[in-house]
Design a protein around this motif. Structure first.
Motif, PDB file in Angstrom:
ATOM      1  N   GLY A   1       3.187  14.311 -15.434  1.00 34.84           N
ATOM      2  CA  GLY A   1       4.448  15.015 -14.743  1.00 34.84           C
ATOM      3  C   GLY A   1       4.317  15.562 -13.601  1.00 34.84           C
ATOM      4  O   GLY A   1       4.778  16.339 -13.097  1.00 34.84           O
ATOM      5  N   VAL A   2       3.394  15.030 -12.824  1.00 28.93           N
ATOM      6  CA  VAL A   2       3.075  15.378 -11.541  1.00 28.93           C
ATOM      7  C   VAL A   2       2.882  13.987 -10.783  1.00 28.93           C
ATOM      8  O   VAL A   2       2.528  12.924 -10.963  1.00 28.93           O
ATOM      9  CB  VAL A   2       1.849  16.226 -11.093  1.00 28.93           C
ATOM     10  N   PHE A   3       3.172  14.199  -9.263  1.00 29.90           N
ATOM     11  CA  PHE A   3       2.879  12.939  -8.524  1.00 29.90           C
ATOM     12  C   PHE A   3       1.567  13.108  -7.875  1.00 29.90           C
ATOM     13  O   PHE A   3       1.195  14.080  -7.208  1.00 29.90           O
ATOM     14  CB  PHE A   3       3.788  13.038  -7.169  1.00 29.90           C
ATOM     15  N   ASN A   4       0.604  12.246  -8.349  1.00 30.78           N
ATOM     16  CA  ASN A   4      -0.971  12.566  -8.014  1.00 30.78           C
ATOM     17  C   ASN A   4      -1.722  11.439  -8.176  1.00 30.78           C
ATOM     18  O   ASN A   4      -2.102  11.168  -9.226  1.00 30.78           O
ATOM     19  CB  ASN A   4      -1.306  13.600  -8.916  1.00 30.78           C
ATOM     20  N   PRO A   5      -1.846  10.804  -7.143  1.00 33.86           N
ATOM     21  CA  PRO A   5      -2.596   9.500  -7.136  1.00 33.86           C
ATOM     22  C   PRO A   5      -4.036   9.756  -7.459  1.00 33.86           C
ATOM     23  O   PRO A   5      -4.650   8.861  -8.146  1.00 33.86           O
ATOM     24  CB  PRO A   5      -2.782   8.972  -5.674  1.00 33.86           C
ATOM     25  N   ALA A   6      -4.477  10.923  -7.574  1.00 33.53           N
ATOM     26  CA  ALA A   6      -5.848  11.277  -8.011  1.00 33.53           C
ATOM     27  C   ALA A   6      -5.859  11.224  -9.760  1.00 33.53           C
ATOM     28  O   ALA A   6      -7.046  10.890 -10.118  1.00 33.53           O
ATOM     29  CB  ALA A   6      -6.489  12.614  -7.785  1.00 33.53           C
TER      30      ALA A   6
ATOM     31  N   TYR B   1       3.114  10.362 -12.714  1.00 36.97           N
ATOM     32  CA  TYR B   1       4.238  11.076 -13.277  1.00 36.97           C
ATOM     33  C   TYR B   1       4.523  11.141 -14.846  1.00 36.97           C
ATOM     34  O   TYR B   1       4.792  11.790 -15.301  1.00 36.97           O
ATOM     35  CB  TYR B   1       5.398  10.779 -12.302  1.00 36.97           C
TER      36      TYR B   1
ATOM     37  N   LYS C   1      -4.845   1.602  -9.163  1.00 37.41           N
ATOM     38  CA  LYS C   1      -5.665   2.216  -8.085  1.00 37.41           C
ATOM     39  C   LYS C   1      -5.274   1.025  -6.922  1.00 37.41           C
ATOM     40  O   LYS C   1      -5.561  -0.035  -6.956  1.00 37.41           O
ATOM     41  CB  LYS C   1      -6.736   2.469  -8.059  1.00 37.41           C
TER      42      LYS C   1
ATOM     43  N   GLY D   1       0.886  -1.126  -0.049  1.00 38.61           N
ATOM     44  CA  GLY D   1       0.102   0.091  -0.114  1.00 38.61           C
ATOM     45  C   GLY D   1       0.653   1.182  -0.070  1.00 38.61           C
ATOM     46  O   GLY D   1       0.388   2.352   0.535  1.00 38.61           O
ATOM     47  N   CYS D   2       2.075   1.277  -0.418  1.00 37.38           N
ATOM     48  CA  CYS D   2       2.896   2.487  -0.633  1.00 37.38           C
ATOM     49  C   CYS D   2       2.516   3.584  -1.556  1.00 37.38           C
ATOM     50  O   CYS D   2       2.801   4.530  -1.485  1.00 37.38           O
ATOM     51  CB  CYS D   2       4.351   2.098  -0.767  1.00 37.38           C
ATOM     52  N   LEU D   3       1.636   3.070  -2.666  1.00 40.93           N
ATOM     53  CA  LEU D   3       1.124   4.027  -3.628  1.00 40.93           C
ATOM     54  C   LEU D   3       2.392   4.512  -4.684  1.00 40.93           C
ATOM     55  O   LEU D   3       2.369   5.480  -5.201  1.00 40.93           O
ATOM     56  CB  LEU D   3       0.229   5.225  -3.005  1.00 40.93           C
ATOM     57  N   GLN D   4       3.531   3.924  -4.614  1.00 39.22           N
ATOM     58  CA  GLN D   4       4.720   4.347  -5.440  1.00 39.22           C
ATOM     59  C   GLN D   4       4.194   4.000  -6.709  1.00 39.22           C
ATOM     60  O   GLN D   4       4.429   4.833  -7.733  1.00 39.22           O
ATOM     61  CB  GLN D   4       5.794   3.437  -5.061  1.00 39.22           C
TER      62      GLN D   4
ATOM     63  N   MET E   1       1.829   7.152  -8.115  1.00 39.69           N
ATOM     64  CA  MET E   1       2.644   8.203  -8.331  1.00 39.69           C
ATOM     65  C   MET E   1       3.298   8.289  -9.501  1.00 39.69           C
ATOM     66  O   MET E   1       3.410   8.862 -10.230  1.00 39.69           O
ATOM     67  CB  MET E   1       3.514   8.564  -7.222  1.00 39.69           C
ATOM     68  N   ALA E   2       3.906   6.837  -9.565  1.00 41.61           N
ATOM     69  CA  ALA E   2       4.684   6.609 -10.932  1.00 41.61           C
ATOM     70  C   ALA E   2       3.981   6.666 -12.084  1.00 41.61           C
ATOM     71  O   ALA E   2       4.264   7.471 -13.166  1.00 41.61           O
ATOM     72  CB  ALA E   2       5.312   5.378 -11.036  1.00 41.61           C
TER      73      ALA E   2
END
Lengths: 615, 157
Positions: B28-33, B24, B38, B14-17, B20-21
């Motif tokens: 070009g942003v770190f944004n889980p949304a 990105y 998921k 559950g680290c969500l890397q 973010m990847a």
């Protein structure tokens, strides 16, 4: 850059939410999170303020690396004047909440004043508003978070909130996010509750994008992750055993405080250790530990997720406690266990669940119960007033007290005051195992000498997260030193304290420092923020943050007299183990420490120290 | 040879890397949304489960699209949204049985996993091997091996 560049100021008295640009000069001088928020706090708040008065402020702050792909980049801190200590307080938490705040476009939230009625703050990106929380007041953390998500019809909201302990005035109440991650120490939750602020609910969909050198940052974070993966502690020990890997180790070296620090080794250590959590139970054939878990962005994943035996006395016919949840981490397992002589792993796990459910610090709680048990055995406290027999080793007393303290009922109201006030009330202040009013964590400073100095000088009261010389004295990180001697410890403590201040201000987890030094953090901060963050500059910033906190405490009325340890650790030698016969040699370390710090004999910053650090 | 994302939820922390990847790589942003993969958090059981598009052969989203904005990438087999064709009607989001194609308010288009052109950023970022990119015909290989290990074929004494 990496900072969002703006802060949210909430006036709880007036009910207003205002956006302000982040002070970028301060960001360069204090980085973020702990350092930067403490700068704001110390500039804005009178050090003499009563922690529970409306004049105290409380800040939720992220670091520049929070919400990025830097490993463990999900941290936030809560900064205020601590309810338990009256000293500067900064409690750090993981989970997902910190990153969510950053994703919504905020570096920090500053709360001031006091709301006339219960409220919660709801943030959806740029929009923030205070909403009525009458309907949430009286609910536990575990009921508050789902209730807010349901009301807004948004399961992706993240919640940082208090439970019933803070509402009831427990002086070591915690702020809890994501159900079981805690900004746990010093009573930051108590301050939140005193302001009638129940929760901060955040949904952030803007993301973190303004990295100064994106390619350089991705390279730096990838390299730093490899360092964590290749290290035996962060790559293997912590994911498999969690911080609980320490239980047997610390017991063997004779530094596991037991029965309110009467002893330094616990005969039941193995029963409450990481290995015990992996052991299948006789009842259902399953181990207590369900899985390990990570916080946002974390490639270590030390978090413990456990499930209590459904037939255990604590949860029989109570299915609300049959789910998997957070714990046991080492400090909690020690405070709830060895500190009270309790070796029932299921009972400890249950007590830890209760601490999370209603938001209070298991370290201060467990250590206070230890003092209560000692007073009970001395005949000072009676069964009639406690409501139960409280002999050392009684799991039933422990879990009973946890339930009472969670809601501020019965004798739990007094346990919620912490050991300093409780033992003073009953005429035995020497039995409080605390510094500056905050209870010790899980390392006895007779067996790990440097920790005595680290505790005595910690800016937030006794704490393992301000200068963890255990790393060097026990684990040999970065170099092995002898835990039984005082020589060289002054410099070691200072170095750990200053470096830790940088980790805590960057937005990453301190546990990375089992593998990382500042030399691993520096390229990540520099590529994310500014190339002015050189290694030399970071070292100076760490020292600046430490002295800023110290200066606030001095102005709040603390002095060299408060840089001390309980009589027991200075006069009663360890009875067993490698440290047998030793007390803590604080007097041999403290003068050298003051000298290295550039403080006078009263522990105040000398003018030249101020000038050198720009304070 | 085509490859598939293979998800082993047992390994997910559950680290969500990965989230973010993904964001990105695509924004070009770190944004889980804005992530197309998921992680679901089943807090009562302690399970964390990654979920994303499985690239159906007969893709409901592709067939439902009225403007033919979803095409097959011949090299990877991914069903790819053509941003300059998509009109944001969201019919595909209704057609997909798995919910893995979704509307993006900021762009007015839909988004789904496109396997990053054959080098998925989520798999590269996953620190535990919960998300890997393997031979599309052998996504069952690891599980088969686990069961195979239990087969007792030694002669009994």
């Amino acid at each position: 850059m990496a900072w969002a560049g703006k802060i949210l100021r909430v006036d709880l008295g007036k009910g207003t939410c205002t956006s302000e640009p982040l002070n970028m000069k301060w960001a360069r001088d204090y980085i973020g999170q702990r350092g930067l928020a403490t700068k704001y706090f110390t500039e804005e708040v009178d050090p003499k303020v009563d922690p529970l008065s409306p004049q105290n402020k409380i800040i939720w702050a992220t670091g520049p690396l929070t919400g990025t792909m830097a490993s463990t980049g999900g941290r936030y801190s809560v900064i205020t004047k601590g309810a338990l200590t009256g000293a500067v307080a900064c409690s750090n938490s993981g989970g997902y909440w910190g990153a969510e705040l950053k994703m919504a476009g905020w570096d920090m939230i500053v709360f001031e004043g006091k709301s006339p009625k219960p409220v919660y703050l709801y943030i959806e990106n740029d929009n923030a508003k205070l909403l009525d929380a009458d309907w949430l007041w009286g609910k536990s953390v575990w009921d508050t978070e789902p209730a807010i998500k349901a009301k807004h019809q948004d399961p992706q909201i993240r919640v940082s909130c208090i439970g019933r302990a803070a509402e009831a005035g427990c002086l070591y109440a915690a702020v809890i996010n994501d159900l079981h991650r805690a900004a746990g120490r010093s009573g930051v939750g108590t301050v939140m509750g005193s302001k009638n602020l129940k929760a901060i609910a955040v949904r952030g969909t803007k993301g973190v994008g303004n990295i100064r050198d994106p390619k350089g940052f991705m390279k730096a974070t990838t390299e730093a992750k490899k360092v964590l993966a290749d290290n035996a502690v962060t790559g293997q020990g912590l994911p498999k055993f969690g911080t609980q890997v320490l239980m047997n180790v610390i017991n063997e070296i004779g530094a596991l405080p037991t029965r309110n620090h009467r002893d330094v080794q616990f005969e039941g250590a193995k029963d409450i250790s990481a290995e015990a959590m992996h052991q299948p139970r006789k009842t259902d054939g399953k181990p207590t530990l369900v899985t390990n878990q990570a916080c946002f962005g974390c490639t270590i994943a030390c978090g413990r997720i456990s499930k209590i035996d459904e037939t255990h006395y604590t949860v029989q016919n109570r299915p609300e406690y049959w789910g998997a949840s957070g714990g046991l981490e080492y400090e909690a397992a020690w405070a709830l266990g060895a500190a009270n002589g309790v070796k029932d792993l299921e009972a400890l796990t249950y007590a830890n669940f209760v601490c999370n459910e209603d938001g209070f610090d298991p370290i201060s709680f467990g250590a206070t119960v230890g003092a209560v048990m000692e007073l009970y055995e001395m005949g000072v406290l009676k069964k009639e007033q406690l409501g139960i027999e409280a002999l050392f080793g009684s799991a039933k007393a422990l879990t009973y007290f946890a339930e009472l303290t969670a809601k501020g009922e019965g004798f739990g109201k007094e346990i919620g005051l912490g050991s300093k006030r409780l033992t003073a009330k009953y005429g035995h202040p020497d039995l409080s195992m605390s510094v500056k009013g905050q209870e010790f964590p899980a390392y006895d400073s007779r067996g790990i000498q440097g920790m005595g100095l680290a505790y005595a000088t910690s800016n937030r009261g006794a704490c393992h997260l301000r200068g963890y010389t255990v790393a060097s004295e026990v684990l040999g990180i970065p170099v092995k030193t002898d835990p039984l001697v005082t020589e060289g410890k002054a410099g070691l403590v200072k170095a750990f304290q200053d470096a830790t201040a940088v980790f805590d201000s960057a937005g990453v987890c301190l546990f990375t420092s089992f593998a990382w030094t500042l030399a691993n953090v520096q390229p990540q901060l520099a590529t994310a923020c500014t190339d002015e963050f050189t290694l030399e500059e970071l070292n100076l910033i760490g020292e600046r943050i430490w002295n800023m906190e110290r200066d606030f405490n001095n102005r709040a009325g603390f002095s060299s007299e408060d840089d001390t340890l309980p009589k027991r650790l200075l006069t009663e030698p360890a009875k067993t183990g490698p440290a047998k016969g030793l007390t803590n040699g604080l007097d041999k370390m403290l003068p050298e420490y003051y000298q290295l710090r550039g403080w006078d004999e009263k522990g105040h910053l000398k003018p030249e120290t101020r000038a050198r650090l720009g304070l | 040879m085509q490859k598939s994302l293979y998800i082993n939820a047992d390994k997910c922390t559950g680290c969500l890397q990965c989230e973010m990847a993904c964001s990105y790589e695509n924004y070009g942003v770190f944004n889980p949304a804005k992530s197309r993969i998921k992680i679901f958090d089943f807090d009562h059981t302690g399970r964390k489960v990654p979920y994303t598009c499985t690239q159906c052969d007969e893709a409901w989203c592709l067939h439902a699209c009225p403007v033919e904005a979803i095409k097959v990438d011949a090299a990877t087999g991914a069903k790819v949204v053509l941003d300059d064709v998509c009109v944001g009607c969201k019919v595909c989001t209704i057609a997909c049985p798995f919910g893995t194609i979704n509307y993006v308010q900021d762009t007015g288009k839909v988004q789904k996993c496109d396997l990053c052109g054959g080098d998925p950023a989520c798999a590269a970022a996953c620190p535990t091997g919960a998300i890997t990119y393997v031979d599309a015909d052998w996504t069952g290989l690891e599980r088969m091996k686990q069961w195979a290990a239990k087969v007792d074929n030694q002669p009994r004494a």
